[in-house]
Design a protein around this motif. Sequence first.
Motif, PDB file in Angstrom:
ATOM      1  N   ASP A   4       0.812  -1.217   0.000  1.00 42.68           N
ATOM      2  CA  ASP A   4       0.000   0.000   0.000  1.00 42.68           C
ATOM      3  C   ASP A   4       0.843   1.263   0.000  1.00 42.68           C
ATOM      4  OD1 ASP A   4      -2.393  -1.339  -0.095  1.00 42.68           O
ATOM      5  OD2 ASP A   4      -2.638  -1.394   2.077  1.00 42.68           O
ATOM      6  N   LYS A   5       2.058   1.189   0.497  1.00 41.21           N
ATOM      7  CA  LYS A   5       2.924   2.373   0.548  1.00 41.21           C
ATOM      8  C   LYS A   5       3.367   2.805  -0.842  1.00 41.21           C
ATOM      9  CE  LYS A   5       4.599   1.594   5.176  1.00 41.21           C
ATOM     10  NZ  LYS A   5       5.735   1.379   6.042  1.00 41.21           N
ATOM     11  N   THR A   6       3.294   1.909  -1.817  1.00 39.57           N
ATOM     12  CA  THR A   6       3.735   2.262  -3.162  1.00 39.57           C
ATOM     13  C   THR A   6       2.603   2.863  -3.983  1.00 39.57           C
ATOM     14  OG1 THR A   6       3.272   0.051  -4.039  1.00 39.57           O
ATOM     15  CG2 THR A   6       5.480   0.454  -3.157  1.00 39.57           C
ATOM     16  N   LYS A   7       1.402   2.912  -3.430  1.00 38.42           N
ATOM     17  CA  LYS A   7       0.270   3.445  -4.179  1.00 38.42           C
ATOM     18  C   LYS A   7       0.251   4.969  -4.141  1.00 38.42           C
ATOM     19  CE  LYS A   7      -2.736  -0.522  -3.751  1.00 38.42           C
ATOM     20  NZ  LYS A   7      -4.084  -0.982  -3.393  1.00 38.42           N
ATOM     21  N   VAL A   8      -0.249   5.558  -5.216  1.00 41.58           N
ATOM     22  CA  VAL A   8      -0.384   7.012  -5.326  1.00 41.58           C
ATOM     23  C   VAL A   8      -1.870   7.325  -5.361  1.00 41.58           C
ATOM     24  CG1 VAL A   8       0.045   9.020  -6.797  1.00 41.58           C
ATOM     25  CG2 VAL A   8       1.816   7.269  -6.517  1.00 41.58           C
ATOM     26  N   ASN A   9      -2.311   8.198  -4.468  1.00 44.28           N
ATOM     27  CA  ASN A   9      -3.724   8.558  -4.399  1.00 44.28           C
ATOM     28  C   ASN A   9      -4.170   9.262  -5.671  1.00 44.28           C
ATOM     29  OD1 ASN A   9      -4.258   7.554  -1.830  1.00 44.28           O
ATOM     30  ND2 ASN A   9      -3.532   9.422  -0.862  1.00 44.28           N
ATOM     31  N   GLY A  10      -5.343   8.865  -6.180  1.00 46.51           N
ATOM     32  CA  GLY A  10      -5.943   9.525  -7.332  1.00 46.51           C
ATOM     33  C   GLY A  10      -5.380   9.123  -8.683  1.00 46.51           C
ATOM     34  N   LEU A  11      -4.490   8.150  -8.703  1.00 45.84           N
ATOM     35  CA  LEU A  11      -3.828   7.808  -9.966  1.00 45.84           C
ATOM     36  C   LEU A  11      -4.711   7.020 -10.927  1.00 45.84           C
ATOM     37  CD1 LEU A  11      -1.164   8.126 -11.441  1.00 45.84           C
ATOM     38  CD2 LEU A  11      -0.382   6.042 -10.375  1.00 45.84           C
ATOM     39  N   TYR A  12      -5.623   6.217 -10.415  1.00 45.25           N
ATOM     40  CA  TYR A  12      -6.467   5.404 -11.282  1.00 45.25           C
ATOM     41  C   TYR A  12      -7.924   5.681 -10.958  1.00 45.25           C
ATOM     42  CZ  TYR A  12      -8.603   1.428 -13.591  1.00 45.25           C
ATOM     43  OH  TYR A  12      -9.379   0.649 -14.394  1.00 45.25           O
ATOM     44  N   ALA A  13      -8.602   6.376 -11.843  1.00 47.23           N
ATOM     45  CA  ALA A  13     -10.028   6.690 -11.687  1.00 47.23           C
ATOM     46  C   ALA A  13     -10.312   7.302 -10.322  1.00 47.23           C
ATOM     47  CB  ALA A  13     -10.869   5.433 -11.911  1.00 47.23           C
ATOM     48  N   GLY A  14      -9.419   8.181  -9.873  1.00 49.94           N
ATOM     49  CA  GLY A  14      -9.615   8.863  -8.600  1.00 49.94           C
ATOM     50  C   GLY A  14      -9.304   8.025  -7.382  1.00 49.94           C
ATOM     51  N   ARG A  15      -8.787   6.820  -7.597  1.00 51.93           N
ATOM     52  CA  ARG A  15      -8.461   5.930  -6.476  1.00 51.93           C
ATOM     53  C   ARG A  15      -6.957   5.731  -6.396  1.00 51.93           C
ATOM     54  NH1 ARG A  15     -12.556   2.339  -9.130  1.00 51.93           N
ATOM     55  NH2 ARG A  15     -10.687   1.342  -9.883  1.00 51.93           N
ATOM     56  N   PRO A  16      -6.473   5.271  -5.231  1.00 50.99           N
ATOM     57  CA  PRO A  16      -5.054   4.950  -5.123  1.00 50.99           C
ATOM     58  C   PRO A  16      -4.685   3.782  -6.041  1.00 50.99           C
ATOM     59  CG  PRO A  16      -6.065   5.073  -2.949  1.00 50.99           C
ATOM     60  CD  PRO A  16      -7.171   5.118  -3.951  1.00 50.99           C
ATOM     61  N   ALA A  17      -3.501   3.846  -6.612  1.00 51.87           N
ATOM     62  CA  ALA A  17      -3.028   2.776  -7.487  1.00 51.87           C
ATOM     63  C   ALA A  17      -1.513   2.750  -7.488  1.00 51.87           C
ATOM     64  CB  ALA A  17      -3.543   2.979  -8.908  1.00 51.87           C
ATOM     65  N   VAL A  18      -0.971   1.594  -7.787  1.00 54.77           N
ATOM     66  CA  VAL A  18       0.473   1.456  -7.950  1.00 54.77           C
ATOM     67  C   VAL A  18       0.842   2.169  -9.244  1.00 54.77           C
ATOM     68  CG1 VAL A  18       2.354  -0.176  -8.323  1.00 54.77           C
ATOM     69  CG2 VAL A  18       0.533  -0.727  -6.703  1.00 54.77           C
ATOM     70  N   PRO A  19       1.811   3.094  -9.196  1.00 56.60           N
ATOM     71  CA  PRO A  19       2.149   3.841 -10.414  1.00 56.60           C
ATOM     72  C   PRO A  19       2.813   2.950 -11.464  1.00 56.60           C
ATOM     73  CG  PRO A  19       3.511   4.572  -8.565  1.00 56.60           C
ATOM     74  CD  PRO A  19       2.566   3.542  -8.049  1.00 56.60           C
ATOM     75  N   GLY A  21       3.958   2.925 -15.762  1.00 56.80           N
ATOM     76  CA  GLY A  21       4.305   3.885 -16.805  1.00 56.80           C
ATOM     77  C   GLY A  21       3.077   4.457 -17.484  1.00 56.80           C
ATOM     78  N   LYS A  22       2.110   3.599 -17.809  1.00 52.24           N
ATOM     79  CA  LYS A  22       0.899   4.048 -18.488  1.00 52.24           C
ATOM     80  C   LYS A  22       0.097   4.996 -17.609  1.00 52.24           C
ATOM     81  CE  LYS A  22      -3.373   2.493 -20.722  1.00 52.24           C
ATOM     82  NZ  LYS A  22      -3.849   3.836 -20.744  1.00 52.24           N
ATOM     83  N   LEU A  23      -0.086   4.664 -16.337  1.00 58.54           N
ATOM     84  CA  LEU A  23      -0.861   5.527 -15.446  1.00 58.54           C
ATOM     85  C   LEU A  23      -0.178   6.876 -15.237  1.00 58.54           C
ATOM     86  CD1 LEU A  23      -2.159   3.006 -12.752  1.00 58.54           C
ATOM     87  CD2 LEU A  23      -3.438   4.065 -14.610  1.00 58.54           C
ATOM     88  N   ILE A  24       1.144   6.864 -15.127  1.00 56.14           N
ATOM     89  CA  ILE A  24       1.888   8.118 -14.958  1.00 56.14           C
ATOM     90  C   ILE A  24       1.758   8.977 -16.213  1.00 56.14           C
ATOM     91  CG2 ILE A  24       4.196   9.120 -14.739  1.00 56.14           C
ATOM     92  CD1 ILE A  24       4.854   6.700 -12.917  1.00 56.14           C
ATOM     93  N   LEU A  25       1.951   8.367 -17.377  1.00 60.02           N
ATOM     94  CA  LEU A  25       1.839   9.126 -18.628  1.00 60.02           C
ATOM     95  C   LEU A  25       0.421   9.631 -18.845  1.00 60.02           C
ATOM     96  CD1 LEU A  25       4.134   7.011 -20.968  1.00 60.02           C
ATOM     97  CD2 LEU A  25       4.613   9.260 -19.974  1.00 60.02           C
ATOM     98  N   ASP A  26      -0.580   8.813 -18.492  1.00 60.84           N
ATOM     99  CA  ASP A  26      -1.975   9.260 -18.609  1.00 60.84           C
ATOM    100  C   ASP A  26      -2.228  10.464 -17.711  1.00 60.84           C
ATOM    101  OD1 ASP A  26      -2.558   7.296 -20.448  1.00 60.84           O
ATOM    102  OD2 ASP A  26      -3.607   5.992 -19.018  1.00 60.84           O
ATOM    103  N   ALA A  27      -1.698  10.429 -16.481  1.00 60.75           N
ATOM    104  CA  ALA A  27      -1.911  11.528 -15.534  1.00 60.75           C
ATOM    105  C   ALA A  27      -1.192  12.801 -15.974  1.00 60.75           C
ATOM    106  CB  ALA A  27      -1.458  11.119 -14.145  1.00 60.75           C
ATOM    107  N   LEU A  28      -0.045  12.646 -16.618  1.00 62.94           N
ATOM    108  CA  LEU A  28       0.731  13.808 -17.053  1.00 62.94           C
ATOM    109  C   LEU A  28       0.359  14.275 -18.462  1.00 62.94           C
ATOM    110  CD1 LEU A  28       4.275  12.898 -15.672  1.00 62.94           C
ATOM    111  CD2 LEU A  28       2.603  14.495 -14.705  1.00 62.94           C
ATOM    112  N   ALA A  29      -0.485  13.523 -19.152  1.00 63.69           N
ATOM    113  CA  ALA A  29      -0.831  13.853 -20.543  1.00 63.69           C
ATOM    114  C   ALA A  29      -1.502  15.216 -20.673  1.00 63.69           C
ATOM    115  CB  ALA A  29      -1.725  12.773 -21.140  1.00 63.69           C
ATOM    116  N   GLY A  30      -2.258  15.616 -19.674  1.00 66.21           N
ATOM    117  CA  GLY A  30      -2.962  16.889 -19.762  1.00 66.21           C
ATOM    118  C   GLY A  30      -2.162  18.077 -19.279  1.00 66.21           C
TER     119      GLY A  30
END
Length: 66
Positions: A4-19, A21-30
């Motif tokens: 759970d310590k490796t999860k980032v809040n709000g990364l996947y559909a507003g929920r915590p998720a393990v970061p 590459g795809k999730l990071i790029l999706d979050a930074l795309a905008g």
Amino acid sequence: AAHDKTKVNGLYAGRPAVPTGKLILDALAGIRLIPGTGQSPPSIPQPTDLQLHLLDLLDIDPRDLR
């Protein structure tokens, strides 16, 4: 618990998720980058809290983009 310590809040559909590459790029795309001109440095206008957190994890200071 350690997982759970490796999860980032709000990364996947507003929920915590393990970061991933795809999730990071999706979050930074905008993210917007305004290029610097002359004495004006490049800037990122109005990054979200999630984008700021990811930039921090990537050791990127959004106030010092040169």
